[in-house]
Write a protein that holds these residues in place. Structure first.
Motif, short mmCIF file in Angstrom:
data_model
loop_
_atom_site.label_atom_id
_atom_site.label_comp_id
_atom_site.label_asym_id
_atom_site.label_seq_id
_atom_site.Cartn_x
_atom_site.Cartn_y
_atom_site.Cartn_z
N PHE A 1 0.82 -1.19 0.00
CA PHE A 1 0.00 0.00 0.00
C PHE A 1 0.87 1.26 0.00
O PHE A 1 2.11 1.19 0.04
CB PHE A 1 -0.94 -0.01 1.20
CG PHE A 1 -1.96 -1.12 1.15
CD1 PHE A 1 -3.19 -0.92 0.54
CD2 PHE A 1 -1.69 -2.36 1.71
CE1 PHE A 1 -4.13 -1.94 0.49
CE2 PHE A 1 -2.63 -3.38 1.67
CZ PHE A 1 -3.85 -3.16 1.05
N HIS A 2 0.18 2.41 -0.02
CA HIS A 2 0.90 3.69 -0.05
C HIS A 2 1.72 3.89 1.21
O HIS A 2 2.84 4.41 1.16
CB HIS A 2 -0.11 4.84 -0.22
CG HIS A 2 0.54 6.19 -0.24
ND1 HIS A 2 1.28 6.65 -1.30
CD2 HIS A 2 0.57 7.17 0.70
CE1 HIS A 2 1.74 7.86 -1.04
NE2 HIS A 2 1.32 8.20 0.17
N LYS A 3 1.19 3.47 2.35
CA LYS A 3 1.90 3.64 3.61
C LYS A 3 3.05 2.65 3.69
O LYS A 3 2.88 1.45 3.44
CB LYS A 3 0.95 3.42 4.78
CG LYS A 3 1.55 3.76 6.14
CD LYS A 3 0.49 3.69 7.22
CE LYS A 3 1.06 4.14 8.55
NZ LYS A 3 0.03 4.14 9.62
N GLU A 4 4.23 3.14 4.02
CA GLU A 4 5.40 2.26 4.08
C GLU A 4 5.19 1.15 5.10
O GLU A 4 4.82 1.38 6.24
CB GLU A 4 6.65 3.07 4.46
CG GLU A 4 7.91 2.22 4.49
CD GLU A 4 9.15 3.03 4.82
OE1 GLU A 4 10.22 2.42 4.98
OE2 GLU A 4 9.04 4.27 4.94
N GLY A 5 5.45 -0.08 4.65
CA GLY A 5 5.32 -1.24 5.54
C GLY A 5 3.96 -1.88 5.53
O GLY A 5 3.79 -3.00 6.01
N GLU A 6 2.93 -1.21 4.98
CA GLU A 6 1.59 -1.78 4.93
C GLU A 6 1.48 -2.67 3.69
O GLU A 6 1.77 -2.24 2.57
CB GLU A 6 0.53 -0.69 4.88
CG GLU A 6 -0.89 -1.25 4.89
CD GLU A 6 -1.94 -0.17 4.77
OE1 GLU A 6 -3.14 -0.47 4.95
OE2 GLU A 6 -1.58 0.99 4.50
N GLU A 7 1.04 -3.90 3.88
CA GLU A 7 0.91 -4.82 2.76
C GLU A 7 -0.09 -5.92 3.07
O GLU A 7 -0.37 -6.21 4.24
CB GLU A 7 2.25 -5.43 2.37
CG GLU A 7 2.83 -6.38 3.39
CD GLU A 7 4.13 -7.02 2.89
OE1 GLU A 7 4.99 -6.27 2.36
OE2 GLU A 7 4.27 -8.24 3.03
N ILE A 8 -0.62 -6.50 2.04
CA ILE A 8 -1.51 -7.64 2.15
C ILE A 8 -1.01 -8.72 1.19
O ILE A 8 -0.55 -8.41 0.08
CB ILE A 8 -2.97 -7.26 1.84
CG1 ILE A 8 -3.92 -8.42 2.18
CG2 ILE A 8 -3.14 -6.80 0.41
CD1 ILE A 8 -5.39 -8.02 2.15
N SER A 9 -1.04 -9.98 1.61
CA SER A 9 -0.54 -11.06 0.77
C SER A 9 -1.50 -12.23 0.81
O SER A 9 -2.12 -12.52 1.85
CB SER A 9 0.86 -11.50 1.22
OG SER A 9 0.82 -12.02 2.53
N LEU A 10 -1.62 -12.89 -0.31
CA LEU A 10 -2.45 -14.08 -0.45
C LEU A 10 -1.54 -15.21 -0.92
O LEU A 10 -0.87 -15.10 -1.95
CB LEU A 10 -3.58 -13.85 -1.45
CG LEU A 10 -4.48 -15.07 -1.74
CD1 LEU A 10 -5.26 -15.46 -0.49
CD2 LEU A 10 -5.43 -14.77 -2.90
N SER A 11 -1.52 -16.30 -0.17
CA SER A 11 -0.66 -17.43 -0.50
C SER A 11 -1.50 -18.68 -0.64
O SER A 11 -2.42 -18.93 0.16
CB SER A 11 0.38 -17.66 0.61
OG SER A 11 1.19 -16.51 0.78
N THR A 12 -1.17 -19.47 -1.64
CA THR A 12 -1.84 -20.75 -1.84
C THR A 12 -0.79 -21.83 -2.05
O THR A 12 0.30 -21.56 -2.57
CB THR A 12 -2.79 -20.72 -3.05
OG1 THR A 12 -2.01 -20.49 -4.24
CG2 THR A 12 -3.82 -19.62 -2.90
N GLN A 13 -1.12 -23.05 -1.67
CA GLN A 13 -0.19 -24.16 -1.86
C GLN A 13 -0.96 -25.46 -2.04
O GLN A 13 -1.93 -25.72 -1.34
CB GLN A 13 0.76 -24.29 -0.68
CG GLN A 13 1.72 -25.48 -0.80
CD GLN A 13 2.78 -25.50 0.29
OE1 GLN A 13 3.75 -24.76 0.21
NE2 GLN A 13 2.60 -26.33 1.30
N TRP A 14 -0.47 -26.25 -2.97
CA TRP A 14 -0.95 -27.62 -3.13
C TRP A 14 0.25 -28.55 -2.95
O TRP A 14 1.23 -28.46 -3.69
CB TRP A 14 -1.58 -27.81 -4.52
CG TRP A 14 -1.97 -29.24 -4.82
CD1 TRP A 14 -2.21 -30.25 -3.92
CD2 TRP A 14 -2.16 -29.83 -6.12
NE1 TRP A 14 -2.55 -31.41 -4.57
CE2 TRP A 14 -2.52 -31.19 -5.93
CE3 TRP A 14 -2.07 -29.34 -7.42
CZ2 TRP A 14 -2.77 -32.04 -6.97
CZ3 TRP A 14 -2.33 -30.19 -8.48
CH2 TRP A 14 -2.68 -31.53 -8.25
#
Length: 838
Positions: A391-404
């Protein structure tokens, strides 16, 4: 649908913010370096082994640091754009502060050139070396072992390396434990692998040491991590690249015991990153010597003993390969996918001479020979797809992880007896499919608070088929399929979790890491067998997992940390499978579908300090295990085909036998008594003092408090002309149960390496156990009605040659200077996983 409530709730909490900022935010993923050369302002000579600490401008807690080399050079890698200050300390010199030192997205690298340092009258007792790429590093939430710095790791595998990691022990069968607890969660680059569920010990032997960058040991994980594993987490971080261009390496080793090879190639161009790796391990056929003795006295009218002496010859090979592709859409959005495949097999040819002595009726005595042929294979793949938005704010983030994750393990064996027992065969085929979806969100609220939250769903589908083969008189005694004793076992497990972790940076150098996690576990097992009336079973339970760490920076060189964590161990398929394993007719085993999970709570006080170029880390801890899972051996009757009578054997089954209160202490240190010599050592000791439930107290023969330990000591010498030499020793004491002990384990090794071609290549020689061909492993089980001892002699002496070579042309120039617009920004430096060990 209950399983998804937690994830949906967390996602909804952040959906508005994500929607408003997605694709328009900031938070650079660019990392650079700060470098320079320290010069004495009076003598004009370079200052070697001076300490350079990195702080935020205005900050009091060090972020990282390094020690200068013999030419006074220093380099701080992995620095995100921002404003920093440097604190330079050295014995006899006042601390020199450089503030600010500014790096930006467009100029992430800052070279300060020559930095003059004036001597003073104040003598400092200690200097900072925090963050130096030493062999061992201590972080707020983990201990890091930098495998790249381990000379004797070359030519070995992950199992060999783990034997030298502080707090970790590996037994002869490749079983891993942390502080004596074998319930360890092993990750690869921060993610679970389906291959670890199938056969962890075999997977570790398949990973060449040359693939490994570092190993992280997390004894008190925060609520951010899965709660699985009462002992904590081991994360194996493999080598990756963040350089621009084409590069690669080839390495391996050839020896009298095992052979290893590894090759990788990396390509980075603009926003695209590709890498491929393949490695393998081949072990020469090895013959071990086995001995066992059993003495049965279940009542006054029965007293028999049985002995077995034999040999076992094993051949083993394994291969591990991976391919990774990553792409930066722009400065804020990145997608990465990794496909990892494993394959391996080991074959066994065992022969033994068996005899029975009946002290009451000598007519029941017998002698017999037996032969066992076994074929075991394992394999599978892990496929990850990870998307990250900053995101615009430093350090702000969202992550989506998938695994099979898909894995299979096949165990085929045939037991053949000369006269006493009936021949038997069994083909066991296990399939494990694991599907994972994880959502994580990080929000630095301000300079004091940082919030991390997320949710996870794990869906496991496991099946195990056992096809038993028994002799058929109509077929002349040949082994034919036996549908009555064959079985099928289906096992489903779903784990839903949500967590929140808050990091608080307080005045006076205090930091608090507090979190909570809630996990729901839903289990269903369905055993199918024609001769046993086994009913399906189900379990559903919630587990609340709090965590708390309080850290105080006593000075720039001393840290004190108090932590609390709770962990859970869910019984795996081998613990739950209710079908009888008769691969050894006299030592049988069976699972227990009614097992409850084991939980542990740990409180630890840790002190860490740096003294010049030396490091000392000391911990004391208390650990309580509830619902302690251990196997209990009981006497059973086995039909004796030779005389038409019966004989005694043992049946081992897992139970929740009670609680265990353990006190322990661990220490590791590294010193440089002279410039060319580094001595490292670690020791961990803990107590075993279980309180057994009344239902199992009859079987308990280990009543006194026992102390176990594991220790490591090494010394390395760096000589001129690129020569490096090292010697090490590992010692693990026996591990205790309520009925006896498991084998002790020790290793002595040494190695010499010569760097050539401007350090682009190296050759070396390693040796393990040069003074003894075999290692002895002794174990015992004692109950009120029987005694059982065994001795296993395994060939360990080995000598091997190692080599490595790196190739390619890479560029370290700043790609931002050649690009226009946000869409051309290139991501650099992210290593993925729990951490890169920096």
């Amino acid at each position: 649908m209950k399983r998804f409530y937690i994830i949906i709730a967390i996602f909804c909490c952040f959906a508005t913010a994500a929607n408003a900022q997605f694709g328009a935010g900031g938070g650079s993923s660019i990392v650079g370096k700060i470098s320079g050369t320290l010069i004495d302002s009076v003598t004009k000579k370079p200052m070697d082994y001076a300490s350079v600490g990195l702080y935020r401008s205005g900050g009091k807690a060090p972020i990282t640091g390094v020690v200068t080399d013999e030419k006074g050079n220093f380099k701080l890698d992995g620095v995100k754009p921002g404003s920093y200050k440097l604190a330079i300390t050295f014995i006899g010199y006042p601390t020199k502060i450089i503030d600010p030192v500014v790096t930006t997205d467009s100029k992430p690298d800052k070279n300060l050139g020559q930095v003059l340092v004036s001597p003073g009258q104040k003598v400092l007792k200690e200097v900072t070396v925090t963050g130096q790429k030493a062999l061992i590093e201590n972080h707020i939430d983990k201990l890091v072992y930098n495998v790249e710095k381990d000379l004797t790791a070359a030519g070995g595998n992950a199992s060999d390396v783990l034997q030298k990691v502080p707090l970790v022990a590996v037994d002869i069968n490749g079983n891993v434990s942390v502080r004596g607890d074998g319930n360890v969660r092993v990750l690869i680059n921060g993610k679970p692998s389906g291959a670890t569920a199938a056969s962890l010990s075999d997977l570790l032997k398949a990973i060449p040491a040359d693939q490994i960058k570092s190993i992280e040991v997390i004894t008190n994980p925060s609520a951010k991590y899965d709660a699985e594993g009462t002992a904590g987490i081991i994360n194996i971080v493999t080598k990756q690249t963040n350089m621009s261009g084409l590069s690669g390496s080839v390495s391996g080793g050839f020896g009298t015991r095992q052979n290893n090879g590894n090759a990788n190639i990396n390509y980075t161009k603009n926003r695209l990153t590709l890498s491929a790796n393949i490695g393998g391990n081949f072990t020469w056929p090895q013959t071990s010597i086995t001995q066992s003795f059993q003495d049965f006295h279940p009542d006054d009218a029965t007293h028999t003993s049985q002995t077995s002496n034999g040999t076992s010859r094993v051949k083993r090979y394994s291969v591990l390969g991976s391919f990774t592709a990553g792409y930066d859409f722009n400065k804020y959005n990145n997608i990465t996918s990794t496909f990892r495949v494993t394959d391996g097999t080991f074959n066994t040819n065992a022969q033994s001479f068996n005899s029975k002595t009946d002290f009451i009726d000598a007519t029941n005595n017998y002698t017999d020979t037996s032969r066992t042929l076994g074929h075991n294979s394992f394999g599978g793949f892990d496929w990850n797809i990870d998307f990250t938005h900053k995101f615009h704010k430093e350090g702000e983030e969202i992550s989506l992880s998938t695994q099979w994750s898909h894995s299979s393990i096949v165990t085929n064996y045939t037991n053949m007896f000369s006269s006493t027992f009936a021949n038997q065969g069994d083909n066991i085929d296990g399939i494990n499919n694991e599907y994972t979806v994880q959502l994580d969100y990080t929000l630095p609220i301000n300079k004091v608070l940082k919030l991390e939250a997320g949710g996870k769903e794990i869906i496991r589908r496991i099946s195990s088929t056992s096809n038993v083969f028994s002799p058929d008189s109509a077929a002349g005694g040949a082994l034919v399929f036996d549908p009555i004793n064959s079985n099928l076992y289906n096992y489903n497990q779903n784990v839903s979790a949500g967590y929140a972790v808050l990091t608080v940076t307080l005045p006076k150098s205090y930091t608090i890491l507090a979190g909570a996690r809630l996990e729901n576990t839903d289990i269903h097992g369905d055993p199918i067998n024609q001769s046993q009336a086994l009913s399906p079973f189900s379990q559903n339970y919630n587990t609340f997992i709090p965590s708390l760490t309080i850290q105080k920076a006593l000075s720039s060189t001393q840290t004190l940390k108090l932590s609390y964590s709770k962990r859970i161990t869910r019984p795996s398929l081998q613990y739950l499978n209710p079908f009888l394993n008769q691969s050894n007719i006299l030592v049988q085993s069976v699972g227990n579908p009614n097992l409850d999970p084991e939980t542990s709570q740990t409180v630890e006080l840790n002190y860490n300090t740096f003294i010049k170029s030396s490091v000392i880390n000391f911990s004391v801890y208390y650990k309580r295990n509830d619902g302690l899972i251990q196997n209990v051996a009981k006497v059973i009757t086995v039909r004796d085909g030779a005389v038409g009578d019966s004989t005694s054997g043992t049946l081992t089954k897992y139970y929740n036998i009670g609680t265990n209160n353990s006190f322990g202490a661990s220490f590791f240190g590294s010193i440089n008594p002279i410039k060319i010599l580094t001595i490292r050592g670690s020791v961990n000791a803990f107590t075993f003092d279980p309180t057994v439930y009344p239902l199992y107290s009859f079987y308990q023969t280990q009543n006194s408090v026992r102390i176990s330990y594991n220790a490591f000591l090494s010394g390395s010498v760096t000589l001129n002309n690129g020569f490096i030499a090292e010697v090490f020793a590992v010692e693990n004491s026996p591990r205790y149960t309520i009925q006896g002990s498991n084998p002790a384990f020790s290793i002595l090794g040494a190695g010499v390496r010569k760097q050539i071609f401007n350090k682009k290549a190296s050759i070396g020689i390693n040796t393990i156990e040069p003074f003894s061909k075999y290692k002895d492993f002794n174990s015992s089980t004692v109950s009120p009605t029987f005694t059982q001892t065994s001795k296993f002699e395994f060939p360990f002496r080995s000598v091997g040659l190692t080599f490595s070579y790196t190739f390619g042309k890479v560029s370290f120039s700043n790609p931002q200077q050649q690009k226009k617009g946000l869409n051309d920004d290139q991501k650099q430096g992210d290593q993925g996983g729990i951490g890169a060990g920096n």
